[in-house]
Design a protein around this motif. Sequence first.
Motif, PDB file in Angstrom:
ATOM      1  N   GLY A 168      86.971  28.089 124.176  1.00 30.09           N
ATOM      2  CA  GLY A 168      87.235  29.326 124.897  1.00 30.09           C
ATOM      3  C   GLY A 168      86.673  30.547 124.200  1.00 30.09           C
ATOM      4  N   ALA A 169      86.804  31.678 124.867  1.00 34.18           N
ATOM      5  CA  ALA A 169      86.367  32.944 124.290  1.00 34.18           C
ATOM      6  C   ALA A 169      87.395  33.437 123.286  1.00 34.18           C
ATOM      7  N   GLN A 170      86.996  34.377 122.466  1.00 34.16           N
ATOM      8  CA  GLN A 170      87.890  34.941 121.465  1.00 34.16           C
ATOM      9  C   GLN A 170      89.121  35.547 122.136  1.00 34.16           C
ATOM     10  N   ALA A 171      90.289  35.175 121.662  1.00 37.73           N
ATOM     11  CA  ALA A 171      91.538  35.676 122.251  1.00 37.73           C
ATOM     12  C   ALA A 171      92.103  36.801 121.402  1.00 37.73           C
ATOM     13  N   ALA A 172      92.838  37.693 122.052  1.00 38.90           N
ATOM     14  CA  ALA A 172      93.490  38.783 121.324  1.00 38.90           C
ATOM     15  C   ALA A 172      94.656  38.238 120.516  1.00 38.90           C
ATOM     16  N   ARG A 173      94.919  38.853 119.409  1.00 38.04           N
ATOM     17  CA  ARG A 173      96.014  38.433 118.540  1.00 38.04           C
ATOM     18  C   ARG A 173      97.363  38.750 119.195  1.00 38.04           C
ATOM     19  N   ASP A 174      98.257  37.777 119.187  1.00 37.44           N
ATOM     20  CA  ASP A 174      99.606  37.947 119.718  1.00 37.44           C
ATOM     21  C   ASP A 174     100.583  37.762 118.564  1.00 37.44           C
ATOM     22  N   PRO A 175     101.126  38.837 118.005  1.00 39.76           N
ATOM     23  CA  PRO A 175     101.980  38.709 116.820  1.00 39.76           C
ATOM     24  C   PRO A 175     103.286  37.988 117.097  1.00 39.76           C
ATOM     25  N   THR A 176     103.681  37.828 118.346  1.00 41.46           N
ATOM     26  CA  THR A 176     104.943  37.151 118.661  1.00 41.46           C
ATOM     27  C   THR A 176     104.775  35.644 118.828  1.00 41.46           C
ATOM     28  N   ALA A 177     103.511  35.187 118.868  1.00 44.24           N
ATOM     29  CA  ALA A 177     103.286  33.752 119.075  1.00 44.24           C
ATOM     30  C   ALA A 177     103.593  32.989 117.803  1.00 44.24           C
ATOM     31  N   PRO A 178     104.062  31.725 117.910  1.00 46.62           N
ATOM     32  CA  PRO A 178     104.355  30.924 116.720  1.00 46.62           C
ATOM     33  C   PRO A 178     103.159  30.738 115.819  1.00 46.62           C
ATOM     34  N   SER A 179     101.982  30.730 116.390  1.00 44.32           N
ATOM     35  CA  SER A 179     100.766  30.545 115.597  1.00 44.32           C
ATOM     36  C   SER A 179     100.065  31.875 115.380  1.00 44.32           C
ATOM     37  N   ALA A 180     100.839  32.879 115.011  1.00 44.58           N
ATOM     38  CA  ALA A 180     100.287  34.218 114.895  1.00 44.58           C
ATOM     39  C   ALA A 180      99.186  34.320 113.866  1.00 44.58           C
ATOM     40  N   THR A 197     100.274  14.940 123.092  1.00 41.35           N
ATOM     41  CA  THR A 197     101.608  15.550 123.063  1.00 41.35           C
ATOM     42  C   THR A 197     102.024  15.878 121.639  1.00 41.35           C
ATOM     43  N   ARG A 198     101.753  14.986 120.728  1.00 43.00           N
ATOM     44  CA  ARG A 198     102.112  15.205 119.320  1.00 43.00           C
ATOM     45  C   ARG A 198     101.311  16.361 118.728  1.00 43.00           C
ATOM     46  N   VAL A 199     100.015  16.413 119.023  1.00 44.76           N
ATOM     47  CA  VAL A 199      99.175  17.496 118.519  1.00 44.76           C
ATOM     48  C   VAL A 199      99.655  18.838 119.060  1.00 44.76           C
ATOM     49  N   ALA A 200      99.995  18.879 120.342  1.00 43.75           N
ATOM     50  CA  ALA A 200     100.465  20.125 120.944  1.00 43.75           C
ATOM     51  C   ALA A 200     101.749  20.604 120.286  1.00 43.75           C
ATOM     52  N   ALA A 201     102.676  19.685 119.999  1.00 41.52           N
ATOM     53  CA  ALA A 201     103.955  20.064 119.400  1.00 41.52           C
ATOM     54  C   ALA A 201     103.768  20.564 117.969  1.00 41.52           C
ATOM     55  N   ILE A 202     102.973  19.855 117.187  1.00 42.23           N
ATOM     56  CA  ILE A 202     102.788  20.234 115.786  1.00 42.23           C
ATOM     57  C   ILE A 202     102.000  21.533 115.664  1.00 42.23           C
ATOM     58  N   SER A 203     101.090  21.793 116.626  1.00 44.36           N
ATOM     59  CA  SER A 203     100.297  23.022 116.560  1.00 44.36           C
ATOM     60  C   SER A 203     101.163  24.266 116.722  1.00 44.36           C
ATOM     61  N   LEU A 204     102.391  24.117 117.242  1.00 48.35           N
ATOM     62  CA  LEU A 204     103.309  25.253 117.367  1.00 48.35           C
ATOM     63  C   LEU A 204     104.007  25.565 116.049  1.00 48.35           C
ATOM     64  N   GLU A 205     103.992  24.611 115.130  1.00 48.32           N
ATOM     65  CA  GLU A 205     104.706  24.770 113.871  1.00 48.32           C
ATOM     66  C   GLU A 205     103.792  24.938 112.657  1.00 48.32           C
ATOM     67  N   ARG A 206     102.630  24.326 112.726  1.00 45.12           N
ATOM     68  CA  ARG A 206     101.720  24.320 111.575  1.00 45.12           C
ATOM     69  C   ARG A 206     100.324  24.735 111.996  1.00 45.12           C
ATOM     70  N   SER A 207      99.566  25.235 111.028  1.00 50.60           N
ATOM     71  CA  SER A 207      98.184  25.584 111.291  1.00 50.60           C
ATOM     72  C   SER A 207      97.361  24.308 111.515  1.00 50.60           C
ATOM     73  N   ILE A 208      96.420  24.376 112.450  1.00 49.87           N
ATOM     74  CA  ILE A 208      95.603  23.219 112.809  1.00 49.87           C
ATOM     75  C   ILE A 208      94.139  23.530 112.511  1.00 49.87           C
ATOM     76  N   THR A 209      93.448  22.541 111.994  1.00 48.76           N
ATOM     77  CA  THR A 209      92.017  22.645 111.841  1.00 48.76           C
ATOM     78  C   THR A 209      91.398  21.305 112.248  1.00 48.76           C
ATOM     79  N   VAL A 210      90.091  21.234 112.203  1.00 47.77           N
ATOM     80  CA  VAL A 210      89.405  19.983 112.532  1.00 47.77           C
ATOM     81  C   VAL A 210      88.340  19.709 111.492  1.00 47.77           C
ATOM     82  N   THR A 211      88.026  18.440 111.341  1.00 45.43           N
ATOM     83  CA  THR A 211      86.873  18.039 110.537  1.00 45.43           C
ATOM     84  C   THR A 211      85.835  17.484 111.487  1.00 45.43           C
ATOM     85  N   LEU A 212      84.572  17.786 111.236  1.00 45.74           N
ATOM     86  CA  LEU A 212      83.503  17.433 112.142  1.00 45.74           C
ATOM     87  C   LEU A 212      83.017  16.014 111.896  1.00 45.74           C
ATOM     88  N   ARG A 213      82.734  15.334 112.960  1.00 53.51           N
ATOM     89  CA  ARG A 213      82.183  13.977 112.879  1.00 53.51           C
ATOM     90  C   ARG A 213      80.658  14.034 112.852  1.00 53.51           C
TER      91      ARG A 213
END
Length: 213
Positions: A168-180, A197-213
């Motif tokens: 997606g395009a760059q999103a505006a910062r939302d300071p109230t979001a869990p992933s602020a 489902t598991r990825v979606a739930a954990i992304s609300l609590e912890r920072s997510i990144t990816v490693t490239l294949r």
Amino acid sequence: MLHALPVLRRLRGRPARLLRRWLALSLLLSGLVALFLPASARGAPGTATVVSARDLPAGSVLRAGDLKLVDLPDDVRPQGAIGLPATVEGRLLVGAARAGEPLTDVRLLDAAIPGSGDPESSTVPVRLADAGVTELLRPGQRVDVVAAAEAGREASVLASMAVVAAVGAQAARDPTAPSAGSTGPLVLLSLPSAIATRVAAISLERSITVTLR
């Protein structure tokens, strides 16, 4: 005078023989030329092939108006070319395509994308901790999803071989979001439903990144 008659008869018959030989030689040469010409030059019937109806950017979800069906000779038809538009509609184009370019299986996302109706797969939106990593991603790319180490918890791999459906395009910062702390653009990842489902739930609590294949 009598001796000249056979000579005249032979002279009268020679043009006809020469003409017949010339015709036979012409037919032989025509056959050889047709034999060695490519199928496209001989006007041989082609195989139905789906091509892009216009220039398409990477990440396009293909619709009927983006496609057209043409006949391509087998000697120029690429391997993996698709012949049925219905099998292409609703799929995601991995790379940009020029108008008239044949669409092959490797150019299309082989996993479910939003709206595909595949009950075995889901697409989950995540916002990566490092927006710079997002800039490296392209639709169709495969990545491993990693939850960052936080609050005494070690980093862990949440999913392997996830498919990037869209960036997606760059999103505006939302300071109230869990992933602020994550302000990068949303990335749509196609995964098996249970893992998504598991990825979606954990992304609300912890920072997510990816490693490239």
